[in-house]
Motif scaffolding. Structure first.
Motif, PDB file in Angstrom:
ATOM      1  N   ILE A 299       0.836  -1.210   0.000  1.00  0.00           N
ATOM      2  CA  ILE A 299       0.000   0.000   0.000  1.00  0.00           C
ATOM      3  C   ILE A 299       0.867   1.255   0.000  1.00  0.00           C
ATOM      4  O   ILE A 299       0.635   2.188  -0.774  1.00  0.00           O
ATOM      5  CB  ILE A 299      -0.945  -0.001   1.219  1.00  0.00           C
ATOM      6  N   GLU A 300       1.866   1.280   0.853  1.00  0.00           N
ATOM      7  CA  GLU A 300       2.742   2.458   0.932  1.00  0.00           C
ATOM      8  C   GLU A 300       3.485   2.688  -0.367  1.00  0.00           C
ATOM      9  O   GLU A 300       3.629   3.834  -0.830  1.00  0.00           O
ATOM     10  CB  GLU A 300       3.724   2.283   2.091  1.00  0.00           C
ATOM     11  N   SER A 301       3.952   1.610  -0.992  1.00  0.00           N
ATOM     12  CA  SER A 301       4.645   1.719  -2.274  1.00  0.00           C
ATOM     13  C   SER A 301       3.711   2.236  -3.356  1.00  0.00           C
ATOM     14  O   SER A 301       4.088   3.077  -4.182  1.00  0.00           O
ATOM     15  CB  SER A 301       5.213   0.354  -2.673  1.00  0.00           C
ATOM     16  N   PHE A 302       2.476   1.741  -3.345  1.00  0.00           N
ATOM     17  CA  PHE A 302       1.477   2.148  -4.341  1.00  0.00           C
ATOM     18  C   PHE A 302       1.174   3.639  -4.224  1.00  0.00           C
ATOM     19  O   PHE A 302       1.161   4.366  -5.222  1.00  0.00           O
ATOM     20  CB  PHE A 302       0.203   1.326  -4.144  1.00  0.00           C
ATOM     21  N   ILE A 303       0.947   4.105  -3.009  1.00  0.00           N
ATOM     22  CA  ILE A 303       0.624   5.518  -2.789  1.00  0.00           C
ATOM     23  C   ILE A 303       1.798   6.412  -3.181  1.00  0.00           C
ATOM     24  O   ILE A 303       1.624   7.442  -3.848  1.00  0.00           O
ATOM     25  CB  ILE A 303       0.241   5.752  -1.314  1.00  0.00           C
ATOM     26  N   ALA A 304       3.009   6.001  -2.812  1.00  0.00           N
ATOM     27  CA  ALA A 304       4.193   6.813  -3.114  1.00  0.00           C
ATOM     28  C   ALA A 304       4.447   6.892  -4.611  1.00  0.00           C
ATOM     29  O   ALA A 304       4.780   7.960  -5.141  1.00  0.00           O
ATOM     30  CB  ALA A 304       5.418   6.226  -2.404  1.00  0.00           C
ATOM     31  N   LYS A 305       4.282   5.774  -5.301  1.00  0.00           N
ATOM     32  CA  LYS A 305       4.603   5.743  -6.728  1.00  0.00           C
ATOM     33  C   LYS A 305       3.556   6.461  -7.571  1.00  0.00           C
ATOM     34  O   LYS A 305       3.885   7.104  -8.569  1.00  0.00           O
ATOM     35  CB  LYS A 305       4.761   4.298  -7.199  1.00  0.00           C
TER      36      LYS A 305
END
Length: 314
Positions: free
Chosen positions: A25-31
């Motif tokens: 989730i964190e990777s998705f939001i950041a990217k």
């Protein structure tokens, strides 16, 4: 990414899976750099996902629920009792979808193939749907199971289009209007199709232009979902305590022929008026009751209000 990779990840502990989901989730939001939301159906899977997002990532991330007009009343009440959930709706009714496109029977894959076989003008595609091969290339592709091929000639349509018009299009419209991106509570182990999609994506996140989506609990199992609900004492919809294993669309016939406990028996018990309403929906001159009866008869099953009484019951 291979099927072996998926199977190995499905064996991880709950703690490992939670960490993996949070990282996803964190990777998705950041990217993406866009505002995310949780696609919230009110079922146990999306309930767990919403809790993970708000407990470990950002408590202010909202849920979005599509009220198709075919949701259990218990689900609608549960969704409305959940904080910060936006409700959207399709532009077409359940009755209209069935009348125009056909009944949702057997499975999405089989319905898709049967619909194509009934409507195509291509002899090549029809051959593939009947035999599972392309005569010129010898490729396996989308064969209709032998026992369901008789449905091609029935005077009613079978289709997977209900999901397209009642769920996918409302969310696509919402995404386009808001610019927000979805986080979905889909598990790869639910079907062969979802396993293939997971492998094709190469994991839990998709960053393709027309499919910017996150599937953080792809590697979870149903047992993991229940373990999480109990571990964190997360409230969930009451339907599961009334014997339901699934809380999807009330009228859906996908997989009904292989169930040990009939979803229609549960629907008749809890909401008899809704049951009778759906049974009378028509495609052409054929009712949903008649179409379901035909499919169930092929596997020796009956609709709950048509099941012959046993000697004990008599």
């Amino acid at each position: 990414m291979t099927i072996e990779d998926l199977k190995n990840r499905q064996k991880w502990t709950l703690s490992q899976k939670i960490d993996h989901s949070v990282g996803t989730i964190e990777s998705f939001i950041a990217k993406t750099g866009k505002i995310p939301y949780v696609s919230f159906s009110g079922g146990k899977d999306s309930t767990v996902l919403l809790d993970i997002v708000r407990r470990f990532v950002n408590r202010d991330i909202k849920g979005v629920f599509c009220n198709t007009g075919n949701e259990y009343p218990e689900i609608v009440r549960f969704v409305r009792s959940t904080e910060n959930v936006t409700i959207i709706r399709p532009e077409i009714t359940v009755r209209e979808v069935i009348g125009k496109y056909g009944f949702p029977l057997i499975s999405k894959e089989q319905s898709h193939s049967i619909r194509q076989a009934k409507t195509t003008k291509s002899e090549k595609l029809l051959y593939i749907r009947l035999h599972g091969t392309d005569k010129s290339k010898g490729l396996l592709s989308g064969k209709i199971a032998d026992r369901w091929q008789f449905l091609i000639k029935q005077p009613f349509m079978i289709s997977e289009q209900c999901c397209e018009y009642l769920k996918k299009r409302p969310f696509t419209k919402y995404n386009k209007q808001t610019g927000e991106v979805p986080i979905l509570g889909v598990m790869a182990g639910e079907s062969n199709l979802r396993e293939r999609e997971y492998i094709r994506r190469g994991g839990c996140n998709s960053f393709q232009n027309n499919h910017i989506e996150s599937y953080p609990i792809s590697i979870w199992t149903e047992a993991d979902i229940w373990d999480y609900l109990r571990k964190f004492k997360v409230p969930y919809c009451e339907l599961y305590d009334n014997g339901h294993r699934r809380t999807g669309c009330m009228f859906c016939g996908f997989g009904a022929h292989i169930e040990k406990v009939s979803r229609f028996e549960m629907l008749l018990k809890l909401h008899p008026k809704a049951y009778e309403c759906f049974m009378n929906y028509k495609n052409g001159d054929v009712t949903y009751r008649e179409a379901l009866r035909l499919v169930l008869s092929k596997v020796g099953k009956y609709l709950p209000d048509e099941r012959p009484k046993t000697l004990f019951e008599e």
